[in-house]
Each structure stands twice: as structure tokens, then as C-alpha cells.
Write an enzyme that holds these catalytic residues in place. Structure first.
Site, PDB file in Angstrom:
ATOM      1  N   SER A   1     -15.233  -2.851   3.418  1.00 47.30           N
ATOM      2  CA  SER A   1     -14.808  -4.222   3.088  1.00 47.30           C
ATOM      3  C   SER A   1     -15.190  -5.215   4.178  1.00 47.30           C
ATOM      4  CB  SER A   1     -13.294  -4.281   2.909  1.00 47.30           C
ATOM      5  OG  SER A   1     -12.890  -3.381   1.922  1.00 47.30           O
TER       6      SER A   1
ATOM      7  N   GLN B   1     -13.378   3.992   7.389  1.00 48.56           N
ATOM      8  CA  GLN B   1     -14.307   3.547   6.333  1.00 48.56           C
ATOM      9  C   GLN B   1     -14.613   2.062   6.521  1.00 48.56           C
ATOM     10  OE1 GLN B   1     -12.311   3.179   2.660  1.00 48.56           O
ATOM     11  NE2 GLN B   1     -14.146   3.111   1.390  1.00 48.56           N
TER      12      GLN B   1
ATOM     13  N   GLU C   1     -12.268   8.764  -2.633  1.00 52.61           N
ATOM     14  CA  GLU C   1     -11.115   7.970  -2.173  1.00 52.61           C
ATOM     15  C   GLU C   1     -10.091   7.834  -3.295  1.00 52.61           C
ATOM     16  OE1 GLU C   1     -11.996   3.836  -1.230  1.00 52.61           O
ATOM     17  OE2 GLU C   1     -10.258   3.771   0.105  1.00 52.61           O
TER      18      GLU C   1
ATOM     19  N   GLU D   1      -6.944  -3.993 -11.032  1.00 57.11           N
ATOM     20  CA  GLU D   1      -7.821  -4.677 -12.012  1.00 57.11           C
ATOM     21  C   GLU D   1      -9.191  -3.989 -12.033  1.00 57.11           C
ATOM     22  OE1 GLU D   1      -6.027  -6.384  -9.674  1.00 57.11           O
ATOM     23  OE2 GLU D   1      -4.517  -7.102 -11.090  1.00 57.11           O
TER      24      GLU D   1
ATOM     25  N   SER E   1      -8.833   0.731   7.978  1.00 53.68           N
ATOM     26  CA  SER E   1      -7.682   1.563   8.346  1.00 53.68           C
ATOM     27  C   SER E   1      -8.079   2.538   9.449  1.00 53.68           C
ATOM     28  CB  SER E   1      -7.194   2.375   7.145  1.00 53.68           C
ATOM     29  OG  SER E   1      -6.884   1.517   6.085  1.00 53.68           O
TER      30      SER E   1
HETATM   31  C1  LIG Z   1      -3.596  -0.977   3.126  1.00 49.64           C
HETATM   32  C2  LIG Z   1      -5.060  -1.247   2.931  1.00 49.64           C
HETATM   33  C3  LIG Z   1      -5.972  -0.441   3.562  1.00 49.64           C
HETATM   34  C4  LIG Z   1      -7.334  -0.695   3.399  1.00 49.64           C
HETATM   35  N1  LIG Z   1      -8.214   0.115   4.076  1.00 49.64           N
HETATM   36  C5  LIG Z   1      -9.544  -0.130   3.969  1.00 49.64           C
HETATM   37  C6  LIG Z   1     -10.466   0.657   4.722  1.00 49.64           C
HETATM   38  O1  LIG Z   1     -10.097   1.574   5.478  1.00 49.64           O
HETATM   39  N2  LIG Z   1     -11.763   0.365   4.642  1.00 49.64           N
HETATM   40  C7  LIG Z   1     -12.239  -0.638   3.822  1.00 49.64           C
HETATM   41  O2  LIG Z   1     -13.448  -0.816   3.765  1.00 49.64           O
HETATM   42  N3  LIG Z   1     -11.375  -1.414   3.104  1.00 49.64           N
HETATM   43  C8  LIG Z   1     -10.051  -1.183   3.169  1.00 49.64           C
HETATM   44  N4  LIG Z   1      -9.160  -1.964   2.449  1.00 49.64           N
HETATM   45  C9  LIG Z   1      -9.675  -3.107   1.682  1.00 49.64           C
HETATM   46  C10 LIG Z   1      -9.625  -2.935   0.176  1.00 49.64           C
HETATM   47  O3  LIG Z   1     -10.585  -2.013  -0.254  1.00 49.64           O
HETATM   48  C11 LIG Z   1      -9.837  -4.324  -0.442  1.00 49.64           C
HETATM   49  O4  LIG Z   1      -8.750  -5.132  -0.038  1.00 49.64           O
HETATM   50  C12 LIG Z   1      -9.922  -4.260  -1.937  1.00 49.64           C
HETATM   51  O5  LIG Z   1     -11.110  -3.636  -2.337  1.00 49.64           O
HETATM   52  C13 LIG Z   1      -9.846  -5.685  -2.567  1.00 49.64           C
HETATM   53  O6  LIG Z   1     -10.757  -6.537  -1.972  1.00 49.64           O
HETATM   54  P1  LIG Z   1     -10.317  -7.979  -1.458  1.00 49.64           P
HETATM   55  O7  LIG Z   1      -9.099  -7.805  -0.617  1.00 49.64           O
HETATM   56  O8  LIG Z   1     -11.521  -8.608  -0.845  1.00 49.64           O
HETATM   57  O9  LIG Z   1      -9.887  -8.766  -2.755  1.00 49.64           O
HETATM   58  P2  LIG Z   1     -10.849  -9.513  -3.802  1.00 49.64           P
HETATM   59  O10 LIG Z   1     -11.986  -8.612  -4.146  1.00 49.64           O
HETATM   60  O11 LIG Z   1     -11.181 -10.851  -3.262  1.00 49.64           O
HETATM   61  O12 LIG Z   1      -9.908  -9.629  -5.064  1.00 49.64           O
HETATM   62  C14 LIG Z   1      -8.934 -10.683  -5.205  1.00 49.64           C
HETATM   63  C15 LIG Z   1      -8.269 -10.518  -6.571  1.00 49.64           C
HETATM   64  O13 LIG Z   1      -9.254 -10.686  -7.620  1.00 49.64           O
HETATM   65  C16 LIG Z   1      -9.257  -9.572  -8.483  1.00 49.64           C
HETATM   66  N5  LIG Z   1     -10.633  -9.286  -8.931  1.00 49.64           N
HETATM   67  C17 LIG Z   1     -11.747  -9.255  -8.147  1.00 49.64           C
HETATM   68  N6  LIG Z   1     -12.833  -8.937  -8.897  1.00 49.64           N
HETATM   69  C18 LIG Z   1     -12.388  -8.749 -10.160  1.00 49.64           C
HETATM   70  C19 LIG Z   1     -13.030  -8.400 -11.388  1.00 49.64           C
HETATM   71  N7  LIG Z   1     -14.353  -8.173 -11.449  1.00 49.64           N
HETATM   72  N8  LIG Z   1     -12.261  -8.275 -12.500  1.00 49.64           N
HETATM   73  C20 LIG Z   1     -10.922  -8.498 -12.465  1.00 49.64           C
HETATM   74  N9  LIG Z   1     -10.264  -8.857 -11.313  1.00 49.64           N
HETATM   75  C21 LIG Z   1     -10.979  -8.970 -10.184  1.00 49.64           C
HETATM   76  C22 LIG Z   1      -8.706  -8.422  -7.663  1.00 49.64           C
HETATM   77  O14 LIG Z   1      -8.136  -7.407  -8.478  1.00 49.64           O
HETATM   78  C23 LIG Z   1      -7.656  -9.131  -6.781  1.00 49.64           C
HETATM   79  O15 LIG Z   1      -6.465  -9.273  -7.507  1.00 49.64           O
HETATM   80  C24 LIG Z   1      -7.782  -1.752   2.576  1.00 49.64           C
HETATM   81  C25 LIG Z   1      -6.854  -2.559   1.931  1.00 49.64           C
HETATM   82  C26 LIG Z   1      -5.500  -2.325   2.096  1.00 49.64           C
HETATM   83  C27 LIG Z   1      -4.523  -3.204   1.390  1.00 49.64           C
END
Ligand SMILES: Cc1cc2nc3c(=O)[nH]c(=O)nc-3n(C[C@H](O)[C@H](O)[C@H](O)COP(=O)(O)OP(=O)(O)OC[C@H]3O[C@@H](n4cnc5c(N)ncnc54)[C@H](O)[C@@H]3O)c2cc1C
Length: 407
Positions: free
Chosen positions: A120, A117, A235, A375, A152
Site C-alpha cells: 500500500s 508487506q 493473505e 467492498e 504492519s
Molecule cells: C490494520 C491494517 C494493517 C495493514 N497492513 C498492511 C500491510 O502490512 N501492508 C500493506 O501493504 N498494506 C497494509 N494495510 C493497508 C490496506 O491493505 C489498505 O488500507 C486497503 O487495501 C484499503 O486501501 P486504502 O486504505 O488506500 O483505501 P481506498 O482504496 O482509498 O478505499 C477507500 C474506500 O473506497 C472503497 N473502494 C475503493 N475501491 C473500490 C471499488 N473498486 N469498488 C467499491 N469500493 C471501493 C473501499 O472499500 C474503501 O471503503 C493495512 C491496513 C490496516 C487497516
């Protein structure tokens, strides 16, 4: 919807096993699951000819039950092709052309073609609709540039579900399009990232002038967000741990067994507290199991609703609490960790129980991030289930190109 009842479904499954049996050493996973697909027993709620029999989703339980009863080798969707089966197949079914459905669904189910997928990006995770990778039309193709992250299993994947911006002048949700990306195309570069467990389960993916035919688009140009919602809702159901059907089974069993093995309560106050904590966790797990059952039964072959977010939120938070309790039972022993994981998810079979618990503790930190953070799940539930006021979204109706961003 056809009307095949439980008895006939069980008979059809036994007929499949008479022809081809997963315990036969000459029959591998792809051969068995290919036959299962051709019999319409892969996903019984899918249409006939596409792995199903046009039944309700609930009816799959009779097929799975027969397989568990009559086979020692039972293939688990999560280990065969977690993302392809959990998210790719329902998205292709909902938005793919007939040709795409015929081409992709069978190898997804057999695990011959792993999917990943590509949503991100370094600057877009929770706010994935704000993503910056760009696709520019060139004749019958699109030229894509940008970077994805946390992808992933990209290092094993044949295909990826790619969301990218095709119209920067439209509002952020309206300017996206969704493609099936052949991961072997020139310009697709995959670099594994190591995580706290020692594995490299996910990757950075760089897209440098990747030429994708327009025929690989799922849905229409500009419909990428709508298609993504189908992927994301599926998902959440997949990550919510919706498959556990037996009371007291799954990760909670690890904790209970560990506690009993270590002698259970010796009558001390500390042990009474731990026993109380374990009982509380057991009850919460049972609630999760029942919630998941309800979510699955309200879901047919279409797009699951926000109920998937309940299970996702509960299981992410509970999993962390459960592994913390396991480590507390292990005391000092929980502090060591075996090195040497390779570039993939270790299967449960390769790890002894203690290693599995320690690995589970480290891996559970990701549960409240992957597939949408806790969140974000709370925001979805607050807005879409409880009808609370919406999160503030100042950029929602502005052209994406005019929204200030870093880089
Ligand atoms: C093990 C693992 C596998 C993954 N696999 C995939 C994959 O296969 N494909 C893919 O596309 N992605 C994947 N991801 C990515 C995952 O979807 C993102 O890490 C996740 O959506 C959070 O985005 P970010 O890391 O950019 O954090 P951010 O969006 O930058 O968030 C940072 C913090 O701010 C908080 N926050 C952000 N916006 C808000 C809001 N509006 N209200 C309240 N709090 C908020 C969040 O909860 C978090 O605590 C994976 C992540 C992990 C850990």
C-alpha cells in the site's frame, strides 16, 4: 507427491519431540521450530529439504495435533511471524530461485527473520496496481524511491515484500516488479503510526535511493502483479481465520463465556433478544469455520483461489458484529480502556479477558480494511465466483504514465 500416511506422520512428529522438546527450558522458539523445519514438519506440503515432505496441505493437521497433545508450549504462526509465514513463504516458494528458498524459508518459519508487506501507498490501497514508487535500473541494481504506508510490523522486520513500478510506460498491471527488500539497507526509513487501540502496529516506510540488487527480484521484471496475486490470495486465507478447527472456539467463545458469566438471561425481553442475537452469531461463526475448512482443503501448495475471499469477508464482518455484542453485554463497563500499549501487538497472555475484549472491539474496525476492504472482497467474489459483470476499469489498458492522478 510422496505417500506418507497419518500414522507415520504422527510417529515422525513424536520422534522430533524425543530429540528436541518445546517445553524444555533450554529450547527456545527458534531452536524448536528450526528442528521442526529440518524434519520436514514445518509445512508438510512444501518440498523435502525446504521444511516439508511434499505431502498435501491437509496432512499438516496430524503434525499440529501431535504437537498440541504432547506439548504445553505451542508456537502459533500468527505470533511467530504472521506475514512471513502466511504470505512471504508461499510467495518465495512459488517464485524464488533455489538459492532464495534455501536462504529465506527456514528463518521465516523460526521467526528469526520477521517479514512485512510493502504494497500500500498513500495513493494506492484498493487499487494497489496503480502504485507510484519507482525502481530504475542501474547496472546490476535497482534504485528505488517512493513511500509505502500501513506497513504492519515494518519496525521489527528483517525483510519486506516490495512491489514497485519498473516501467511507467506499460499498463499499470504490466509495469510492476516484486523484490525482497532488506529492511536494513541504507535509505529505508521506518516511522511507526499509532492506531485507535493505542499500539503502533503499522508504519510509514520511506524509500530514498535504496539500492536493491537485481538478484533480489521475485519472478521476472514486469511480472510483479502476478507475484503479488500469490501474496494477496494467501493473505486472504491467513486473515480469514482459517486456523480455528474446534466448534465454538475462538472469539465466539469470548462472547458466550461473557454472557454466561454475567448471569445469562434473567427472563426479561431485552435478555431474550440478546440470547437470540448470540445464538445467531454462534451459527454464523460455525458457518465461517466450515467455509474455512472447505477453502483450506481445496488448497494445496499452490496459489489459493478466490475462495479465500469468502472467509476474509465473512470473518471481517462477523468479527465486528461479535465485538459489538460483547460491548453491549458489558454495558457501561465497556466504555473504559486501559492506556499504555507499546509499539507492538499485545499478546493475549498479557491482557486480562476484559481488556482483550475491549481491545478486540477497537481492533476489529480494521478487519474490513486490512488485506483488502470488504467492498473489494465483494467485487472479487461477484466477478470471479459468481461471474457478474466486471467493475469499471477505465485505466486498465492505458500506459500508467498517462493515467491522471493526484500528486
Ligand atoms: C490494520 C491494517 C494493517 C495493514 N497492513 C498492511 C500491510 O502490512 N501492508 C500493506 O501493504 N498494506 C497494509 N494495510 C493497508 C490496506 O491493505 C489498505 O488500507 C486497503 O487495501 C484499503 O486501501 P486504502 O486504505 O488506500 O483505501 P481506498 O482504496 O482509498 O478505499 C477507500 C474506500 O473506497 C472503497 N473502494 C475503493 N475501491 C473500490 C471499488 N473498486 N469498488 C467499491 N469500493 C471501493 C473501499 O472499500 C474503501 O471503503 C493495512 C491496513 C490496516 C487497516
Amino acid at each position: 507427491m510422496t505417500s506418507i500416511g497419518e500414522t507415520e506422520l504422527r510417529e515422525r512428529t513424536r520422534a522430533l519431540l524425543e530429540q528436541v522438546h518445546p517445553d524444555d527450558p533450554d529450547v527456545d522458539c527458534a531452536a524448536f521450530r528450526g528442528a521442526q523445519f529440518d524434519h520436514g514438519l514445518a509445512w508438510v506440503h512444501f518440498p523435502e529439504g525446504l521444511g516439508g515432505l511434499d505431502l498435501t496441505r491437509k496432512a499438516q493437521v496430524f503434525v499440529d495435533d501431535e504437537l498440541r497433545q504432547h506439548c504445553k508450549t505451542v508456537y502459533n504462526d500468527l505470533s511467530v511471524n504472521a506475514i512471513g509465514i502466511g504470505m512471504g513463504a508461499p510467495t518465495v516458494l512459488a517464485y524464488g530461485s533455489e538459492e532464495m528458498k534455501r536462504r529465506y524459508l527456514r528463518p521465516i518459519f523460526t521467526g528469526e527473520e520477521i517479514w512485512c508487506q510493502l504494497f500500500s501507498e498513500p495513493g494506492a490501497g484498493s487499487d494497489v496496481a496503480g502504485l507510484s514508487s519507482r525502481a530504475v535500473r542501474d547496472g546490476d541494481d535497482w534504485i528505488v524511491n517512493g513511500q509505502k504506508v500501513w506497513t504492519s510490523l515494518a519496525h521489527y522486520s528483517a525483510y519486506g515484500m516490495l512491489v514497485t513500478r519498473t516501467d511507467p510506460e506499460a499498463a499499470k498491471h504490466d509495469g510492476l516488479s516484486y523484490f525482497v527488500l532488506d529492511m536494513k539497507l541504507p535509505g529505508v526509513e521506518v516511522k511507526p503510526l499509532h492506531q485507535i487501540t493505542g499500539e503502533a502496529e503499522f508504519n510509514e516506510v520511506f524509500l530514498n535511493d535504496v539500492r536493491i540488487p537485481n538478484s533480489m527480484m521475485l519472478g521476472k521484471e514486469g511480472q510483479g502483479w502476478k507475484v503479488s496475486i500469490t501474496t494477496l490470495m494467501n493473505e486472504r486465507v491467513a486473515l480469514g481465520g482459517g486456523t480455528e478447527s474446534r466448534r465454538g472456539a475462538g472469539p465466539i467463545q469470548l462472547l458466550v463465556d461473557l454472557w454466561q458469566e454475567r448471569g445469562g438471561s434473567d427472563g426479561s425481553a431485552a435478555d431474550a433478544v440478546m440470547r437470540d442475537r448470540i445464538a445467531g452469531l454462534w451459527i454464523e461463526y460455525e458457518l465461517l469455520r466450515l467455509t474455512n475448512q472447505r477453502a483450506r482443503s481445496s488448497m494445496r501448495s499452490g496459489v489459493p483461489g478466490p475462495e479465500g475471499s469468502v472467509g476474509k469477508l465473512m470473518s471481517a464482518e462477523l468479527n465486528k458484529k461479535l465485538y459489538e455484542a460483547c460491548l453491549d453485554v458489558l454495558e457501561g463497563e465497556g466504555l473504559t480502556y486501559e492506556p499504555g500499549f507499546d509499539l507492538r501487538r499485545p499478546s493475549g497472555k498479557r491482557l486480562d479477558r476484559l481488556s482483550l475484549i475491549k481491545h478486540g472491539f477497537l481492533r476489529s474496525r480494521a478487519n474490513s480494511i486490512e488485506g483488502g476492504t470488504s467492498e473489494i472482497m465483494r467485487n472479487i467474489l461477484g466477478e470471479r465466483v459468481l461471474g457478474l459483470p466486471q467493475d469499471v476499469r477505465v485505466d486498465k489498458d492505458r500506459p500508467w504514465s498517462e493515467v491522471p492522478r493526484n500528486g
